[in-house]
Design a protein around this motif. Sequence first.
Motif, PDB file in Angstrom:
ATOM      1  N   GLN A 101      39.837  98.522  52.945  1.00  0.00           N
ATOM      2  CA  GLN A 101      39.432  98.237  51.573  1.00  0.00           C
ATOM      3  C   GLN A 101      39.015  99.508  50.834  1.00  0.00           C
ATOM      4  N   ALA A 102      38.293 100.391  51.501  1.00  0.00           N
ATOM      5  CA  ALA A 102      37.858 101.631  50.858  1.00  0.00           C
ATOM      6  C   ALA A 102      39.056 102.501  50.473  1.00  0.00           C
ATOM      7  N   ILE A 103      40.006 102.637  51.376  1.00  0.00           N
ATOM      8  CA  ILE A 103      41.195 103.450  51.097  1.00  0.00           C
ATOM      9  C   ILE A 103      42.041 102.790  50.015  1.00  0.00           C
ATOM     10  N   ALA A 104      42.196 101.459  50.090  1.00  0.00           N
ATOM     11  CA  ALA A 104      42.990 100.752  49.080  1.00  0.00           C
ATOM     12  C   ALA A 104      42.339 100.861  47.705  1.00  0.00           C
ATOM     13  N   LEU A 130      44.530  89.505  48.490  1.00  0.00           N
ATOM     14  CA  LEU A 130      45.088  88.629  49.532  1.00  0.00           C
ATOM     15  C   LEU A 130      44.807  89.195  50.930  1.00  0.00           C
ATOM     16  N   ALA A 131      44.771  90.516  51.035  1.00  0.00           N
ATOM     17  CA  ALA A 131      44.602  91.166  52.342  1.00  0.00           C
ATOM     18  C   ALA A 131      43.142  91.417  52.709  1.00  0.00           C
ATOM     19  N   TYR A 132      42.279  91.618  51.725  1.00  0.00           N
ATOM     20  CA  TYR A 132      40.894  91.999  51.998  1.00  0.00           C
ATOM     21  C   TYR A 132      40.149  91.049  52.926  1.00  0.00           C
ATOM     22  N   PRO A 133      40.253  89.743  52.770  1.00  0.00           N
ATOM     23  CA  PRO A 133      39.461  88.877  53.667  1.00  0.00           C
ATOM     24  C   PRO A 133      39.820  89.041  55.144  1.00  0.00           C
ATOM     25  N   LEU A 134      41.055  89.401  55.432  1.00  0.00           N
ATOM     26  CA  LEU A 134      41.493  89.502  56.826  1.00  0.00           C
ATOM     27  C   LEU A 134      41.327  90.900  57.410  1.00  0.00           C
ATOM     28  N   ILE A 135      41.621  91.935  56.618  1.00  0.00           N
ATOM     29  CA  ILE A 135      41.601  93.295  57.182  1.00  0.00           C
ATOM     30  C   ILE A 135      40.802  94.287  56.356  1.00  0.00           C
ATOM     31  N   GLY A 136      40.136  93.838  55.316  1.00  0.00           N
ATOM     32  CA  GLY A 136      39.445  94.747  54.408  1.00  0.00           C
ATOM     33  C   GLY A 136      38.366  95.588  55.051  1.00  0.00           C
ATOM     34  N   ASN A 137      37.616  95.015  55.994  1.00  0.00           N
ATOM     35  CA  ASN A 137      36.492  95.751  56.593  1.00  0.00           C
ATOM     36  C   ASN A 137      36.866  96.500  57.869  1.00  0.00           C
ATOM     37  N   ARG A 138      38.126  96.489  58.248  1.00  0.00           N
ATOM     38  CA  ARG A 138      38.561  97.186  59.464  1.00  0.00           C
ATOM     39  C   ARG A 138      38.872  98.653  59.171  1.00  0.00           C
ATOM     40  N   PRO A 139      38.521  99.556  60.089  1.00  0.00           N
ATOM     41  CA  PRO A 139      38.906 100.965  59.903  1.00  0.00           C
ATOM     42  C   PRO A 139      40.423 101.075  59.817  1.00  0.00           C
ATOM     43  N   ILE A 140      40.896 101.806  58.841  1.00  0.00           N
ATOM     44  CA  ILE A 140      42.341 101.874  58.603  1.00  0.00           C
ATOM     45  C   ILE A 140      43.074 102.501  59.784  1.00  0.00           C
ATOM     46  N   ALA A 141      42.417 103.400  60.503  1.00  0.00           N
ATOM     47  CA  ALA A 141      43.050 104.044  61.656  1.00  0.00           C
ATOM     48  C   ALA A 141      43.241 103.071  62.817  1.00  0.00           C
ATOM     49  N   VAL A 155      50.639  84.766  54.157  1.00  0.00           N
ATOM     50  CA  VAL A 155      51.149  84.658  52.789  1.00  0.00           C
ATOM     51  C   VAL A 155      52.472  83.896  52.791  1.00  0.00           C
ATOM     52  N   GLU A 156      53.344  84.194  53.757  1.00  0.00           N
ATOM     53  CA  GLU A 156      54.632  83.504  53.855  1.00  0.00           C
ATOM     54  C   GLU A 156      54.467  82.015  54.136  1.00  0.00           C
ATOM     55  N   MET A 157      53.429  81.648  54.903  1.00  0.00           N
ATOM     56  CA  MET A 157      53.219  80.234  55.239  1.00  0.00           C
ATOM     57  C   MET A 157      52.936  79.401  53.988  1.00  0.00           C
ATOM     58  N   ARG A 158      52.498  80.046  52.933  1.00  0.00           N
ATOM     59  CA  ARG A 158      52.281  79.340  51.674  1.00  0.00           C
ATOM     60  C   ARG A 158      53.572  79.255  50.854  1.00  0.00           C
ATOM     61  N   GLY A 159      54.669  79.777  51.413  1.00  0.00           N
ATOM     62  CA  GLY A 159      55.949  79.745  50.708  1.00  0.00           C
ATOM     63  C   GLY A 159      56.131  80.892  49.735  1.00  0.00           C
ATOM     64  N   GLU A 162      58.373  86.401  48.314  1.00  0.00           N
ATOM     65  CA  GLU A 162      58.425  87.610  47.491  1.00  0.00           C
ATOM     66  C   GLU A 162      57.055  88.303  47.456  1.00  0.00           C
ATOM     67  N   THR A 163      55.989  87.515  47.420  1.00  0.00           N
ATOM     68  CA  THR A 163      54.637  88.087  47.446  1.00  0.00           C
ATOM     69  C   THR A 163      54.414  88.831  48.758  1.00  0.00           C
ATOM     70  N   ALA A 164      54.848  88.233  49.866  1.00  0.00           N
ATOM     71  CA  ALA A 164      54.713  88.888  51.174  1.00  0.00           C
ATOM     72  C   ALA A 164      55.499  90.190  51.205  1.00  0.00           C
ATOM     73  N   ASN A 165      56.667  90.195  50.612  1.00  0.00           N
ATOM     74  CA  ASN A 165      57.486  91.398  50.571  1.00  0.00           C
ATOM     75  C   ASN A 165      56.798  92.489  49.747  1.00  0.00           C
ATOM     76  N   ARG A 166      56.222  92.124  48.614  1.00  0.00           N
ATOM     77  CA  ARG A 166      55.521  93.106  47.783  1.00  0.00           C
ATOM     78  C   ARG A 166      54.259  93.611  48.480  1.00  0.00           C
ATOM     79  N   LEU A 167      53.575  92.718  49.178  1.00  0.00           N
ATOM     80  CA  LEU A 167      52.375  93.119  49.910  1.00  0.00           C
ATOM     81  C   LEU A 167      52.730  94.092  51.031  1.00  0.00           C
ATOM     82  N   ARG A 168      53.867  93.839  51.702  1.00  0.00           N
ATOM     83  CA  ARG A 168      54.326  94.756  52.744  1.00  0.00           C
ATOM     84  C   ARG A 168      54.589  96.133  52.152  1.00  0.00           C
ATOM     85  N   SER A 169      55.211  96.172  50.994  1.00  0.00           N
ATOM     86  CA  SER A 169      55.478  97.435  50.322  1.00  0.00           C
ATOM     87  C   SER A 169      54.174  98.129  49.929  1.00  0.00           C
TER      88      SER A 169
END
Length: 177
Positions: A101-104, A130-141, A155-159, A162-169
């Motif tokens: 989260q800090a780096i983002a 969308l990502a912060y609740p799951l990985i926001g507080n984890r060290p990026i390394a 994200v994909e499970m919600r159908g 395209e959002t998942a693809n953009r998030l991956r990018s």
Amino acid sequence: MALTVTAINAAKPRDKAYKLADSLGLYLLVAPSGGRLWRMNYRFLGRQKTLSFGNYPDVSLAKAREKRSEAREALADGRDPTEVRKEKIREQRAKAEETFQAIADEWFGRLELEGRAPKTLQKMRWLLDLAYPLIGNRPIADLTASELLEVLRKVEMRGRYETANRLRSTFGTIFRY
């Protein structure tokens, strides 16, 4: 003569602090208050220095000897054990402060400074939220590909493919940043 656990446990406080010597510079300082502190005296660049390893019984005799060995190895390599310890602490702090989260957020701030359109910034913030609740507080390394994949799959499970693809990018851009 090397210290034993029995001798350490039998050490009682006195009017003045005193030392129980182990070997190779390691000793236990018994304070008048009853505290027992592991210490090691050494010389570096002609100056007498003292390195502290912690309290007994929090730091066992075996662990204190292990820390003493690490300090002696650093001395043999021509490095000051105190500086080696400080460097480890700085690295641990930096690692803890460099969460995803800090780096983002830093990356997002850069986008704002570049003058991106408000709508673009709004979409990027939404993606990151969308990502912060799951990985926001984890060290990026410490983040692994499987953890990022887990976020994308949720994200994909919600159908929202395209959002998942953009998030991956966006993940790729943040990690390159």
